[in-house]
Design an enzyme around this catalytic site. Structure first.
Site: not given
Ligand code: NAP
Ligand code: MG
Length: 480
Positions: A152, A250, A284
């Protein structure tokens, strides 16, 4: 091989061997393929970690101001490629171009802010109880840091981690989100242009559940710095615990704007609509709930619905567009099922509520739901889309209780003209970020960023407090 193939960057060179099939990167505004990215195989993940591991001993001993000099250069190169980088993000994940340009600015500022830490990284001296003894506490780097980031904010969130890791003497293996592998590739090229020694920053792409998982579990990875969903963060934390790795997490949020009856409603509606629908609600820190005192509910709702209806939806590359598409088809169907379930559970549709079918991409109408009860799913779970749920509260106390009832605690806004309630709210709200009379998504460089409860593990990014997750303290006693 065409130009738009994102390769892996390992030990100072771009890998030309692709063991596995290339994956497509899709523009969600028109479903066109804009490029391909390589999936690192097991051996390549291993090589990336080993290259960071070998580079560590020398990088750690490089004086911090010299490490920082590379970041100042990266800031310059990034400024030079601002348009290119922003356009790639808009095409790859759909956010409107002005937001993408803003994100590049965040990266430039982060490089400079963290570079300045190269002249600080302060330690402490402590008076000794012994005669002729000096006690010094210094920050030590940790080792190889696995930086795993979401789509994002394809580059800003990575820069928060990488710049802090690098200036404090760690080396990095970065696994960006698959959705935004090409944008990550451009930032990696910028770091390469800045001239970091081989192995100090490495980039590997490929699926999180394979490449990300393997990276995080590698024994030479000393610390995992993750931004993404709470679900994936929890799994990584469990894996890290087995090897006692350091972690910074995060995670997700379910952010609310609390509107009290004495608030400036026009200002509140303005901030709420912006924070709810910019980046198509995929932040987020997006406002996902409004908790409003019942006396002003209807007046606020009218303002919110009017503003929401005036938003221009379309391809983020076109000027005048406020809201782009969702990142992919899966996200579109998740968002729609939340809305359908909320309506079945008694919520009332005020505007939006369905996919936009006369546009080619993954577009969804900005949606406002009223009559939402605090216990409904749509009031508690992170949706990550353009959906705003309006919940009514009897008074201040009830509003705070509703705000605090979710498992998350990332960002909350409170709108009031009363000093009394502003100060009470700042005290009572269970969120890492509290905004009085401003939107939930207005983070500034230099201010600690992170959430309470299941929005994180207690670590903070962006300000100098990020150094707490990028270093460990060493206490040195010198008797003379
Ligand atoms: P996500 O599905 O958790 O993926 C985040 C990252 O982790 C991606 O690079 C993903 O790779 C990787 N990943 C997925 N499964 C994994 C595993 N089992 N082991 C290691 N790495 C793995 O999140 P997203 O859909 O990309 O992003 C949305 C989420 O991020 C929302 O929940 C949002 O709230 C959160 N977010 C939090 C913040 C904050 O600062 N608190 C900021 C922005 C976003 P792939 O892309 O290849 O699946
Ligand atoms: Mg895409």
């Amino acid at each position: 091989m065409g130009a738009n193939i994102q390769k892996l960057y390992i030990n100072g060179r771009w890998e030309s061997k692709f063991g596995q099939q290339l994956a497509e990167s899709i523009n969600p505004a028109n479903k066109e393929v804009i490029g391909y990215y390589a999936s690192a195989d097991e051996n390549q993940v291993h090589q990336a970690v080993e290259s960071a591991y070998s580079a560590y001993s020398e990088w750690k001993r490089t004086p911090a101001p010299a490490r920082a000099a590379y970041l100042y250069k990266a800031a310059e190169f990034c400024a030079g490629r601002k348009e290119e980088l922003a356009k790639m993000m808009t095409k790859e994940m759909g956010k409107v171009l002005p937001e993408a340009l803003g994100e590049v600015n965040v990266v430039i500022e982060t490089c400079k802010y963290m570079a300045a830490e190269g002249r600080r990284l302060f330690g402490e001296t402590v008076p000794s109880g012994l005669p002729n003894c000096d006690i010094q506490m210094v920050r030590e780097p940790i080792g190889v840091i696995a930086c795993i980031t979401p789509w994002n904010f394809p580059i800003a969130l990575a820069s928060y981690k990488i710049c802090a890791a690098i200036v404090s003497g760690n080396t990095v293996v970065w696994k960006p989100a698959s959705e935004t592998a090409l944008s990550a590739g451009i930032l990696m090229e910028i770091f390469q242009q800045a001239g970091f020694p081989a192995g100090v920053i490495n980039l590997i792409t490929g699926s999180g559940s394979q490449v990300g998982k393997q990276l995080a579990a590698h024994p030479h990875v000393a610390s995992i710095s993750f931004t993404g969903s709470t679900e994936v963060g929890r799994g990584l934390s469990i894996e890290a615990a087995r090897q006692m790795k350091k972690i910074s997490m995060e995670l997700g949020g379910k952010n609310a704007a609390i509107v009290l009856k004495d608030a400036d409603l026009t200002k509140a509606a303005d901030c709420i609509v912006r924070a709810a629908f910019s980046t198509t609600g995929q932040k987020c820190t997006a406002t996902s709930r409004v908790i409003v005192e019942k006396e002003v509910k209807q007046a606020l709702l009218n303002l919110i619905v009017d503003k929401t209806r005036s938003l221009e939806i379309g391809d983020g590359m076109k000027s005048g567009v406020d809201i782009g598409p969702l990142v992919n088809e899966r996200q579109l169907s998740i968002v729609h099922s939340y809305v359908e379930e909320a309506l079945a559970d008694g919520a009332k549709l005020e505007c939006g509520g369905k996919p936009i079918t006369d546009l080619d991409g993954y577009f969804y109408e900005p949606t406002v739901l009223s009559n939402v009860s605090p216990n409904q799913k749509v009031a508690n779970e992170e949706i990550f889309g353009p959906v705003l749920a309006i919940v009514e509260a009897e008074d201040y106390e009830e509003a705070i209780n509703i705000n605090n009832q979710t498992v998350y605690g990332l960002s909350t806004s409170l709108f009031t003209e009363s000093l009394h309630y502003a100060k009470r709210g700042a005290r009572d709200i269970e969120s890492g970020l509290v905004y009085i009379n401003n939107g939930t998504a207005n983070a500034e460089i230099g201010v600690a960023f992170g959430g309470l409860k299941q929005s994180g593990n207690g670590s903070r990014e962006v300000s100098h407090h990020v150094l707490d997750s990028m270093t460990e303290w060493k206490s040195i006693y010198v008797s003379y």
